[in-house]
Design a protein around this motif. Structure first.
Motif, PDB file in Angstrom:
ATOM      1  N   LEU A   1       0.845  -1.194   0.000  1.00 55.33           N
ATOM      2  CA  LEU A   1       0.000   0.000   0.000  1.00 55.33           C
ATOM      3  C   LEU A   1       0.879   1.242   0.000  1.00 55.33           C
ATOM      4  N   ASN A   2       0.382   2.309  -0.606  1.00 58.20           N
ATOM      5  CA  ASN A   2       1.101   3.583  -0.663  1.00 58.20           C
ATOM      6  C   ASN A   2       0.154   4.662  -0.152  1.00 58.20           C
ATOM      7  N   PHE A   3       0.439   5.173   1.054  1.00 59.99           N
ATOM      8  CA  PHE A   3      -0.481   6.090   1.734  1.00 59.99           C
ATOM      9  C   PHE A   3       0.057   7.512   1.768  1.00 59.99           C
ATOM     10  N   GLY A   4      -0.866   8.452   2.041  1.00 59.27           N
ATOM     11  CA  GLY A   4      -0.511   9.825   2.340  1.00 59.27           C
ATOM     12  C   GLY A   4      -0.410  10.025   3.843  1.00 59.27           C
ATOM     13  N   ASP A   5      -0.739  11.246   4.299  1.00 62.56           N
ATOM     14  CA  ASP A   5      -0.626  11.586   5.715  1.00 62.56           C
ATOM     15  C   ASP A   5      -1.816  11.062   6.532  1.00 62.56           C
ATOM     16  N   SER A   6      -1.593  11.030   7.861  1.00 64.50           N
ATOM     17  CA  SER A   6      -2.648  10.779   8.859  1.00 64.50           C
ATOM     18  C   SER A   6      -3.430   9.503   8.632  1.00 64.50           C
ATOM     19  N   ILE A   7      -2.723   8.444   8.299  1.00 63.90           N
ATOM     20  CA  ILE A   7      -3.354   7.126   8.284  1.00 63.90           C
ATOM     21  C   ILE A   7      -3.460   6.659   9.734  1.00 63.90           C
ATOM     22  N   THR A   8      -4.688   6.441  10.187  1.00 66.47           N
ATOM     23  CA  THR A   8      -4.918   6.109  11.590  1.00 66.47           C
ATOM     24  C   THR A   8      -4.986   4.599  11.790  1.00 66.47           C
ATOM     25  N   THR A   9      -4.974   4.211  13.055  1.00 65.33           N
ATOM     26  CA  THR A   9      -5.140   2.786  13.347  1.00 65.33           C
ATOM     27  C   THR A   9      -6.545   2.319  12.985  1.00 65.33           C
ATOM     28  N   ASP A  10      -7.495   3.247  12.860  1.00 65.07           N
ATOM     29  CA  ASP A  10      -8.824   2.888  12.344  1.00 65.07           C
ATOM     30  C   ASP A  10      -8.754   2.522  10.872  1.00 65.07           C
ATOM     31  N   HIS A  11      -7.883   3.190  10.132  1.00 59.64           N
ATOM     32  CA  HIS A  11      -7.686   2.822   8.724  1.00 59.64           C
ATOM     33  C   HIS A  11      -7.011   1.444   8.625  1.00 59.64           C
ATOM     34  N   ILE A  12      -6.026   1.215   9.487  1.00 62.39           N
ATOM     35  CA  ILE A  12      -5.236  -0.011   9.399  1.00 62.39           C
ATOM     36  C   ILE A  12      -6.015  -1.212   9.937  1.00 62.39           C
ATOM     37  N   SER A  13      -6.692  -1.021  11.063  1.00 63.15           N
ATOM     38  CA  SER A  13      -7.438  -2.122  11.671  1.00 63.15           C
ATOM     39  C   SER A  13      -8.734  -1.576  12.243  1.00 63.15           C
ATOM     40  N   PRO A  14      -9.766  -1.457  11.430  1.00 57.34           N
ATOM     41  CA  PRO A  14     -11.026  -0.854  11.902  1.00 57.34           C
ATOM     42  C   PRO A  14     -11.638  -1.642  13.044  1.00 57.34           C
ATOM     43  N   ALA A  15     -12.364  -0.924  13.902  1.00 55.31           N
ATOM     44  CA  ALA A  15     -13.008  -1.562  15.053  1.00 55.31           C
ATOM     45  C   ALA A  15     -14.485  -1.818  14.807  1.00 55.31           C
ATOM     46  N   GLY A  16     -15.052  -1.127  13.806  1.00 51.47           N
ATOM     47  CA  GLY A  16     -16.496  -1.151  13.614  1.00 51.47           C
ATOM     48  C   GLY A  16     -17.021  -2.337  12.834  1.00 51.47           C
ATOM     49  N   SER A  17     -18.096  -2.085  12.094  1.00 50.80           N
ATOM     50  CA  SER A  17     -18.845  -3.153  11.440  1.00 50.80           C
ATOM     51  C   SER A  17     -18.035  -3.842  10.345  1.00 50.80           C
ATOM     52  N   ILE A  18     -18.377  -5.098  10.097  1.00 49.29           N
ATOM     53  CA  ILE A  18     -17.715  -5.913   9.068  1.00 49.29           C
ATOM     54  C   ILE A  18     -18.541  -5.824   7.793  1.00 49.29           C
ATOM     55  N   HIS A  19     -17.974  -5.225   6.761  1.00 49.75           N
ATOM     56  CA  HIS A  19     -18.708  -5.009   5.515  1.00 49.75           C
ATOM     57  C   HIS A  19     -19.075  -6.337   4.873  1.00 49.75           C
ATOM     58  N   LYS A  20     -20.275  -6.397   4.315  1.00 48.22           N
ATOM     59  CA  LYS A  20     -20.825  -7.662   3.802  1.00 48.22           C
ATOM     60  C   LYS A  20     -20.012  -8.264   2.669  1.00 48.22           C
ATOM     61  N   ASP A  21     -19.225  -7.469   1.947  1.00 47.14           N
ATOM     62  CA  ASP A  21     -18.456  -8.001   0.821  1.00 47.14           C
ATOM     63  C   ASP A  21     -16.976  -8.199   1.137  1.00 47.14           C
ATOM     64  N   SER A  22     -16.595  -7.992   2.379  1.00 44.61           N
ATOM     65  CA  SER A  22     -15.182  -8.024   2.740  1.00 44.61           C
ATOM     66  C   SER A  22     -14.661  -9.451   2.879  1.00 44.61           C
ATOM     67  N   PRO A  23     -13.327  -9.626   2.827  1.00 46.72           N
ATOM     68  CA  PRO A  23     -12.747 -10.957   3.069  1.00 46.72           C
ATOM     69  C   PRO A  23     -13.142 -11.535   4.428  1.00 46.72           C
ATOM     70  N   ALA A  24     -13.258 -10.672   5.457  1.00 45.70           N
ATOM     71  CA  ALA A  24     -13.666 -11.157   6.779  1.00 45.70           C
ATOM     72  C   ALA A  24     -15.094 -11.692   6.730  1.00 45.70           C
ATOM     73  N   ALA A  25     -15.965 -10.996   6.005  1.00 46.19           N
ATOM     74  CA  ALA A  25     -17.351 -11.463   5.876  1.00 46.19           C
ATOM     75  C   ALA A  25     -17.401 -12.802   5.148  1.00 46.19           C
TER      76      ALA A  25
END
Length: 993
Positions: A768-792
């Motif tokens: 991945l190639n990111f800009g500024d202010s990538i948060t731990t929420d971006h890296i490892s979200p805490a919220g809902s699991i999207h229905k189309d995601s690999p985790a789902a």
């Protein structure tokens, strides 16, 4: 301390042998605590010696033909001849029992009526004038170093470094620190307990004693992050949400309940009790410990970044990654760079109607601008007397948002009053005051103040603070309330960024009409769809909570009503809040406006906001409405609060109610009416806003000491659902391979006693190639699991229905889910995708666009390492272990960034990932890096050839070469890296003991 008699020598030898053979966990405890307290040494020597004698007598049949028990002198010689190891252990024990290096300053603290509170290591007794100039926060580090000094883990040179703080702190010197206790919440606590259980398995496989994996300091775990706002606007919301919480999390809760009995020294506070930081402030915080007659300041590290809230109580505390916390639990000193301290002087008094939330948002912006990352901030000045303890805790809580390690308020009379209010006994408060005064850690503003030295200085006149909110995407983007409408319109027009949505002009006045439960409704850009009074920052502060109730009351009396399609909620931080809202009569009015209590825990602020009504969600999605959430939280990063609220604003609880009544953030409260009263008149903001005097009166009459006592007397008794959970009594966990919540991680499965050693990176692809202010929420979200995601997909394949996905935060005990959830934030901006937003990347060899997890697995299966490129402040936000664990499991070997957030950088090291910083003025763009190159990092292969902060060369297959700084900041971090991470390092060390 050690007797020279032959018999006592024999007993020392016997004790040493017994500790090694029969009591390894006791031996470890003695090793880590012996230097801390002579009384503790004597206590352990007595118990271990008697146990040793019993052990030797039990061994008599095997030994009697070779040893003469009748002659102690003879026996001593025989033991030495029989086993030289015992002699070495005897010498080691004698060393441990030797005089403490600072025994001379061990002082008795007398009680006013006779007797003594205990003994303490006296800073004044050192007679060093440099100590008088030290910031109070540094004095706590100094006392810890003196008390724990054993010239092994903590050396006399470390003590000198701290005493000479004024000269040493600018040089980034390293010191060890042993916190008095560790604090966990369940999102971060579950993986911590999983790791401890897994470490026991590793110890077993390596043939060592599994009981060595046990906390050596008090560990408090509060289950507070699992409740979701499923049911709102109902008198039954608390019970209904808790029932759903237990249905979703029964397996996790059972696991934590198992951990509370399988591991010693661990207290688990059951679900439904409150938010960890408020419980810490009102109940768990000791301020001063008295352990076996040894007095010392309370200090705590926690696996939640907002552990800093306790700094408002004069307790030194900050957030660390769970992997660091686990090491601290197991007796390892924390290695830290001796921090600079910013002195923040407060003067004046807040104006009428200005809240503590307004103050903290103002201070956050000031401190972010000043630059306080990795530093302590210490507050002082005449303005301190105008701030309640709750106001101080509000400011301390948001230390992560302004970037400081701590926002510290030294103990004074206000602190003592709060301790009494919250039910601490008079004797305890007297002991705390006496100790802190005797050790020059108490501030008495009635006495002349000695000038302290700080690294830099800031000052704020409280009278200059004005009502404000922060957003729409970051906590430190403060907006004065009077400028909010203009700022909102700027955000609509600005290009996409922290202050921009790039909404086309022709679409800015769009109105989405829909039917809400059979009645007409409409949404516009800026319409509020979530209004939540939540989060530790504000729910511990009676002034803003009662202020919210007063706004609701005034609105009800005028006939104003919150629109029914706005998802309103109130999640108090403890049961005390409910008691004083009921006592004041204001909960009735909050209920009428839809702010019924939904549960006791961290909800909307962590992303547990629950689903929006389907009609509202469809209206937003189908019309591309830029919907808003207003919450009394501390975090408003993209994708955190709710996937459908692209604009998220932090506000005080009274302002949350006001914006809910207005129904939009696109309003000028000074000029535009909020609504129309029942008699047809326009109602303005000033008509519903309470005065400072009204709020103070409500606090004075409604917040009573017995509320705290009655709440916390029953806090560990649990509730029927918790008490009905049955758990196994075994000390080793039986992993269920089919569980989607608790799974044995792979960290130690192939571990040997030989460290893997240092390693560079060769021909790695850019994941991945990111800009500024990538948060731990971006890296490892805490919220809902999207229905189309690999985790789902993973969960569905294992028979989990979508309604039971729960959140990423709730599944942190399962590495298979969390690896798939790494870089899964739906708002991720990855330069490899050329502007497309989402959790995907380009698989460089094929050019295919894949989910990040799928691309990472393809690289890994092909034997290719990967790196991540990033801008400034990489890893800001929550102290989230999985933001480091996840990339490690994906095969990421290094992160090259402009700068790192403090906790995340150390977490990367803790998981064996190399953090590298571009040189000043450089980044991926200035160096012409696209992310399509392959990267080689020329790191020495021998650990003794690597130095903290040294430069290394990075080359690419495109011919580019550049220099980076390796961000191993201490020698201890190098040792972690050499061992493949902090936990393997701890395991190998424990086995060697």
């Amino acid at each position: 301390m050690a007797s020279s008699s032959p018999s006592s020598s024999l007993l020392r030898a016997a004790s040493a042998y017994s500790r090694t053979r029969f009591f390894p966990s006791s031996s470890r405890h003695l090793t880590s605590t012996a230097q801390a307290s002579p009384s503790v040494i004597n206590h352990h020597r007595r118990s271990l010696t008697s146990a040793a004698v019993r052990s030797f007598h039990c061994s008599a049949p095997r030994w009697s033909h070779r040893l003469d028990w009748r002659s102690p002198l003879n026996l001593r010689a025989q033991i030495r001849a029989f086993n030289p190891l015992i002699e070495r252990l005897e010498r080691k024990f004698a060393t441990l029992a030797a005089e403490h290096p600072f025994k001379a300053v061990l002082t008795s603290l007398p009680k006013p009526g006779g007797g003594e509170f205990g003994k303490f290591y006296s800073l004044p007794a050192l007679n060093d004038p440099r100590i008088d100039k030290l910031p109070y926060s540094i004095r706590i580090l100094l006392e810890s170093a003196i008390r724990n000094c054993d010239n092994f883990q903590v050396k006399k040179e470390d003590v000198e470094k701290i005493i000479d703080w004024e000269n040493t702190s600018p040089k980034q010197v390293e010191i060890p620190f042993k916190p008095a206790r560790v604090l966990l919440q369940d999102f971060t606590g579950v993986p911590a307990v999983v790791d401890l259980a897994c470490m026991r398995d590793a110890m077993h496989r390596l043939g060592s004693d599994t009981s060595k994996i046990n906390p050596l300091v008090p560990v408090d775990l509060v289950i507070d992050h699992s409740v979701q706002v499923d049911v709102t606007r109902s008198e039954n919301a608390v019970q209904a949400n808790m029932e759903l919480e237990f249905q979703r999390n029964k397996e996790r809760f059972s696991f934590l309940k198992w951990g509370s009995s399988a591991f010693h020294n661990m207290l688990v506070v059951p679900p439904g009790s409150g938010i960890v930081h408020q419980v810490n402030l009102e109940y768990l915080g000791r301020v001063v410990f008295n352990t076996d007659g040894m007095l010392y300041p309370d200090s705590v590290v926690g696996t939640d970044s907002h552990t800093t809230m306790i700094d408002g109580l004069g307790v030194a505390g900050w957030g660390v990654g769970g992997i660091e916390a686990e090491a601290a639990m197991l007796g390892q000193p924390m290695s830290m760079v001796l921090p600079g301290v910013v002195g923040f002087k407060l003067s004046g008094k807040l104006k009428n109607g200005v809240t503590a939330t307004d103050l903290v948002l103002t201070a956050t912006q000031m401190l972010r601008k000043h630059g306080v990352v990795g530093k302590f901030v210490e507050f002082y000045g005449d303005g301190m007397s105008e701030l309640s303890l709750a106001d101080r805790a509000t400011i301390a809580n948001m230390s992560p948002e302004y970037g400081a390690t701590m926002g510290f308020f030294p103990v004074d009379h206000v602190t003592l009053q709060y301790l009494k209010l919250t039910g601490r006994s008079d004797e305890t408060v007297a002991m705390i005051e006496s100790y802190l005064r005797a050790n020059k850690m108490f501030v008495d503003y009635n006495e002349p103040q000695q000038e302290r030295v700080y690294s830099s200085y800031l000052e704020l006149n409280l009278a200059e603070v004005e009502p404000c909110i922060s957003g729409p995407k970051r906590p430190h983007d403060r907006v004065p309330l009077r400028e909010m409408k203009a700022d909102w319109n700027s955000c609509l027009n600005n290009k996409v960024g922290f202050k921009g949505f790039a909404m086309p002009k022709e679409a800015q006045n769009k109105v989405a009409k829909f039917s809400f439960h059979g009645k007409p409704a409409e949404l516009k850009h800026g319409s509020v769809v979530i209004a939540a009074i939540t989060s530790c920052t504000n729910t511990s502060n009676p002034s803003v909570m009662l202020g919210a109730g007063l706004v609701a009351k005034k609105a009800c009396e005028l006939g104003l009503q919150v629109k029914p399609w706005i998802k309103t909620s109130l999640a108090p931080g403890s049961g005390v809040v409910t008691k004083y809202l009921l006592q004041s009569g204001l909960q009735e009015y909050l209920n009428k406006q839809g702010f019924n209590i939904v549960g006791y825990g961290c909800t909307t602020c962590i992303g547990n906001s629950g689903d929006l009504d389907e009609s509202v969600a469809n209206a937003i999605s189908e019309n591309d409405i830029l919907a808003a959430a207003v919450l009394s939280g501390n975090r408003n990063f993209e994708g955190r609060v709710h996937a459908l609220t692209r604009a998220n604003y932090l506000a005080s609880p009274p302002l949350v109610v006001a914006y809910a009544l207005a129904g939009t953030v696109d309003i000028d409260f000074d000029k535009e009416p909020i609504g129309t009263s029942k008699d047809g008149k326009s109602v303005y903001f000033k008509d519903i806003w309470p005065s400072t005097e009204e709020v103070a009166e409500a606090v004075q009459s409604s917040v009573l000491p017995n509320m705290f006592k009655s709440t916390y007397e029953a806090i560990t008794k649990g509730n029927p659902m918790w008490n009905q959970l049955s758990v196994p009594s075994s000390t080793m966990y039986s992993w269920d391979p089919n569980s989607t919540y608790i799974h044995e991680p792979p960290y130690f499965k192939n571990m040997t006693m030989d460290p893997p050693g240092a390693h560079g990176v060769k021909d790695a692809y850019c994941l991945l190639n990111f800009g500024d202010s990538i948060t731990t929420d971006h890296i490892s979200p805490a919220g809902s699991i999207h229905k189309d995601s690999p985790a789902a997909k993973f969960l569905v394949e294992r028979g989990v229905e979508r309604k039971d996905f729960n959140s990423y935060g709730s599944r942190r005990g399962n590495d298979e889910v969390m690896a798939r959830g790494t870089f899964a934030n739906i708002r991720l901006v990855n330069k490899l995708l050329n502007g497309e937003v989402g959790p995907k990347t380009i698989h460089v060899p094929t050019g295919e666009k894949l989910y990040v997890f799928d691309a990472a697995m393809r690289y890994k299966n092909a034997g290719h390492d990967t790196v991540v490129l990033a801008g400034a402040e990489y890893g800001s936000g929550s102290s989230r272990d999985w933001a480091a664990k996840g990339p490690m499991l994906l095969g990421v070997k290094a992160v090259i960034a402009k700068s790192f957030e403090r906790i995340h950088r150390s977490n990367l090291v803790g998981m064996g990932i190399i953090p590298l910083c571009f040189k000043s003025g450089q980044d991926a763009d200035t160096l012409g890096l696209t992310g399509h190159e392959r990267y080689t990092i020329d790191l020495p292969s021998k650990i003794d050839e690597i130095r903290p902060g040294q430069d290394v060369t990075v080359t690419t297959d495109s011919g580019k070469s550049f220099t980076c700084t390796v961000r191993f900041d201490t020698e201890v971090e190098l040792a972690y890296f050499n061992n493949g991470g902090i936990l393997p390092y701890v395991i190998r060390n424990l086995i060697k003991q």
